[in-house]
Scaffold this motif. Structure first.
Motif, short mmCIF file in Angstrom:
data_model
loop_
_atom_site.label_atom_id
_atom_site.label_comp_id
_atom_site.label_asym_id
_atom_site.label_seq_id
_atom_site.Cartn_x
_atom_site.Cartn_y
_atom_site.Cartn_z
N LEU A 172 17.92 72.78 9.16
CA LEU A 172 17.29 71.73 8.17
C LEU A 172 16.43 71.07 9.56
O LEU A 172 15.57 70.62 9.72
N ILE A 173 17.76 71.06 11.08
CA ILE A 173 16.86 69.91 12.07
C ILE A 173 15.84 71.71 12.63
O ILE A 173 14.81 70.72 12.99
N PHE A 174 16.16 72.48 12.68
CA PHE A 174 14.78 73.50 13.55
C PHE A 174 13.90 73.74 12.72
O PHE A 174 12.82 74.30 12.57
N VAL A 246 22.32 64.93 5.65
CA VAL A 246 22.51 65.59 5.17
C VAL A 246 21.14 65.10 3.72
O VAL A 246 20.36 65.96 2.64
N THR A 247 21.53 63.73 3.53
CA THR A 247 19.81 62.84 2.63
C THR A 247 18.91 62.94 3.22
O THR A 247 17.18 63.35 2.38
N LEU A 248 18.43 62.69 4.83
CA LEU A 248 17.07 62.53 5.44
C LEU A 248 16.57 64.22 5.94
O LEU A 248 15.64 64.04 5.37
N LEU A 249 17.04 65.48 5.70
CA LEU A 249 16.97 65.62 6.93
C LEU A 249 15.68 66.63 5.36
O LEU A 249 15.05 67.57 5.90
N PRO A 250 16.00 66.85 4.15
CA PRO A 250 15.14 67.11 3.78
C PRO A 250 14.09 66.57 2.86
O PRO A 250 13.08 67.56 2.95
N TYR A 251 13.64 65.26 3.23
CA TYR A 251 12.23 65.51 3.22
C TYR A 251 11.62 66.00 3.81
O TYR A 251 10.17 65.49 4.16
N ALA A 252 12.01 66.31 4.98
CA ALA A 252 11.46 67.21 6.11
C ALA A 252 10.90 68.53 5.76
O ALA A 252 10.70 69.03 6.60
N VAL A 253 11.43 69.08 4.98
CA VAL A 253 11.79 70.49 4.43
C VAL A 253 10.57 70.43 3.15
O VAL A 253 9.94 71.64 3.04
N MET A 254 10.78 69.84 2.21
CA MET A 254 10.38 69.72 1.00
C MET A 254 9.88 68.73 0.50
O MET A 254 9.80 67.45 1.02
N GLN A 255 8.85 68.48 -0.27
CA GLN A 255 8.31 67.44 -1.34
C GLN A 255 8.96 66.75 -2.00
O GLN A 255 10.54 67.25 -2.40
N LEU A 271 18.76 74.14 0.97
CA LEU A 271 19.16 75.61 2.02
C LEU A 271 17.87 76.62 1.68
O LEU A 271 17.92 77.90 2.42
N GLU A 272 18.50 77.35 0.35
CA GLU A 272 17.40 78.62 -0.24
C GLU A 272 16.48 78.55 0.10
O GLU A 272 15.29 79.17 0.40
N SER A 273 15.97 77.64 0.03
CA SER A 273 14.28 76.75 0.54
C SER A 273 14.07 77.64 1.36
O SER A 273 12.18 77.78 1.95
N VAL A 274 14.48 77.21 2.41
CA VAL A 274 13.97 76.71 3.75
C VAL A 274 14.83 78.76 4.27
O VAL A 274 14.11 79.23 4.78
N VAL A 275 16.14 79.09 3.43
CA VAL A 275 16.50 80.37 4.71
C VAL A 275 16.51 81.54 3.30
O VAL A 275 17.13 82.67 3.60
N GLY A 276 16.31 81.89 1.91
CA GLY A 276 16.36 82.73 1.00
C GLY A 276 17.62 82.30 0.25
O GLY A 276 18.53 81.54 0.52
#
Length: 473
Positions: A172-174, A246-255, A271-276
């Motif tokens: 999620l950082i990447f 774990v709390t903050l990083l999802p806000y940077a990949v999804m609404q 994680l599925e939304s990012v890598v499948g």
């Protein structure tokens, strides 16, 4: 006293802290926080919770050093500072709260499997309850083989379960999108001011921090008493960093709204939304390892608290019996019978995981408040500070902040969970009556009667609320 073969190293004590903290809660953080707030509110919530729980961890640390004779310190401090009945309430509350927490682990494991095998549903179907029941008793007989063996398994599992969490964080950082993070910053279309948003997250922060006292509870097994405090702080700092990321990083990949609509464990879906699809499977396997490891740690802690309370005659002496492997056998039986009954009741709950999570947090707050208040009392009196007086002011400040924090948490949990807690505390008092009569002692003092009256009134109001539908579970 445990034999030399049963003694734990600092690493094993730290693993007890990490193992008991990293369980079900961390995998549910993305959805739980997204339901309530955005990144700004999440940061404020973690600052409050992190500061408060860090101060509480430091209170556990200095009490372990200054009162080395008080083993299973979670309830022993309440008894030492405030009397026998408050000490019992602390012991019972911590024990029953830990049992409820163990139930939440089984619910989440089955909910995780439900994503791949629909027969498990959200973790509270008849099949899910049957499989969880088998698991409860498999762990029961494993623990009966010996604390040292179980502690070794916990250390190995603790290492294994942190790996998926670290992989999730790195990926999620990447994948971090700054514009999306800014869009989510204030919670998007959420209603309510920032205070209400933060307050809505408070119980889950308590839940995920429960376990900082893992080393303190098992202090009688420490090779060196100083290792108890070190393990507490080391475990706390490491796990806090993981939970915030774990709390903050999802806000940077999804609404935010999309995260809020996920099924639990939401970390797998993120994680599925990012890598499948492999991301969901990877996290789900990690969750099952994590939760089963946490369940092992908490089964040990539950039995140890009941055993220690019986050894100090705060519980019936029946629970002070150990088997040939120095496992508190009757305490373990009592714990797992209660867990089994609670697992069965989840069949009638509309959201069993959230209910168990919040109720665990609410019940645990009273023991934590007693610990913080005893630390404050010790520092104010100057007791044990004769040769190290310079540390007194530092400890006084830390304990005062811990008291304020735990008191605020009790307010934040709301009336519903306070009343549900009272429903548990009221009948639990029968164990105290049993223990006192075994010793031929007066059961209640004048102040104890007042406390008992408050508990019973709360329980009556709570039962009425459940019966009339005023309290929904």
């Amino acid at each position: 006293m445990a034999s030399n073969e049963q003694k734990m190293t600092r690493m094993q004590l730290t693993a007890m802290v990490v193992g008991s903290m990293v369980g079900a809660g961390i995998f549910s953080l993305p959805r739980t926080f997204a339901n309530a707030t955005g990144p700004l509110g999440a940061v404020i919530a973690w600052l409050i919770a992190g500061t408060g729980m860090y101060m509480l961890a430091r209170v556990f640390q200095f009490l372990a050093e200054r009162k080395p004779n008080l083993d299973a310190g979670v309830f022993a401090y309440a008894k030492e500072g405030f009397g026998d009945y408050p000490g019992f309430l602390s012991a019972f509350g911590y024990w029953i709260g830990s049992c409820i927490g163990n139930v939440s682990y089984w619910v989440l494991v089955k909910s995780t499997l439900g994503a791949f095998f629909p027969v498990f549903g959200d973790g509270n179907t008849a099949i899910a309850i049957a499989v969880a029941s088998v698991g409860i008793w498999l762990f029961h007989f494993l623990i009966l083989r010996g604390v040292k063996q179980a502690a070794f398994i916990n250390t190995v599992v603790t290492i294994a379960k942190v790996i998926p969490i670290l992989v999730f964080i790195v990926i999620l950082i990447f994948a971090f999108k700054l514009d999306l993070f800014r869009t989510n910053l204030y919670g998007g279309d959420l209603t309510g001011n920032i205070f209400e948003q933060v307050r809505a997250t408070m119980l889950v922060t308590v839940f995920v921090f429960i376990g900082i006292e893992g080393a303190s509870v098992y202090s009688r097994y420490a090779r060196e008493r100083s290792d108890v405090g070190s393990a507490t702080v080391l475990g706390f700092v490491g796990v806090t960093v993981l939970m915030v990321l774990v709390t903050l990083l999802p806000y940077a990949v999804m609404q935010r709204a999309d995260i809020a609509g996920m099924r639990q464990p939401s970390m797998a879906t993120v994680l599925e939304s990012v890598v499948g699809p492999w991301g969901a499977l990877f996290v789900s396997v990690g969750l099952i390892i994590s939760v089963l490891g946490a369940y092992l740690a908490w089964s040990l802690i539950c039995a140890e608290v009941l055993f220690a309370a019986a050894k100090t005659r705060d519980m019936p002496k029946l629970f002070a019996r150990e088997n040939a492997n120095q496992v508190p056998v009757n305490a373990l039986w009592m714990t797992n019978i209660v867990v089994q009954l609670l697992v069965i009741t989840t069949y009638w709950s509309s959201d069993a995981f959230t209910l168990m999570l919040n109720l665990t947090s609410a019940v645990a707050l009273l023991p934590y408040l007693f610990v913080a208040a005893y630390g404050l009392m010790l520092a104010r009196r100057g007791e044990t500070y004769e040769s190290r007086s310079r540390e007194r002011t530092r400890d006084l400040v830390m304990a005062a902040i811990a008291v304020i924090y735990t008191a605020f948490m009790i307010y934040a949990c709301g009336m519903k969970y306070l009343l549900l807690s009272a429903i548990l505390y009221a009948p639990g008092t029968l164990l105290y009556v049993w223990a006192r009569r075994e010793q031929g002692k007066k059961v209640f003092g004048s102040v104890d009667w007042i406390i008992l009256a408050v508990v019973i009134i709360g329980a009556v109001v709570g039962v009425h609320g459940l019966a009339t539908g005023g309290i929904a579970i």
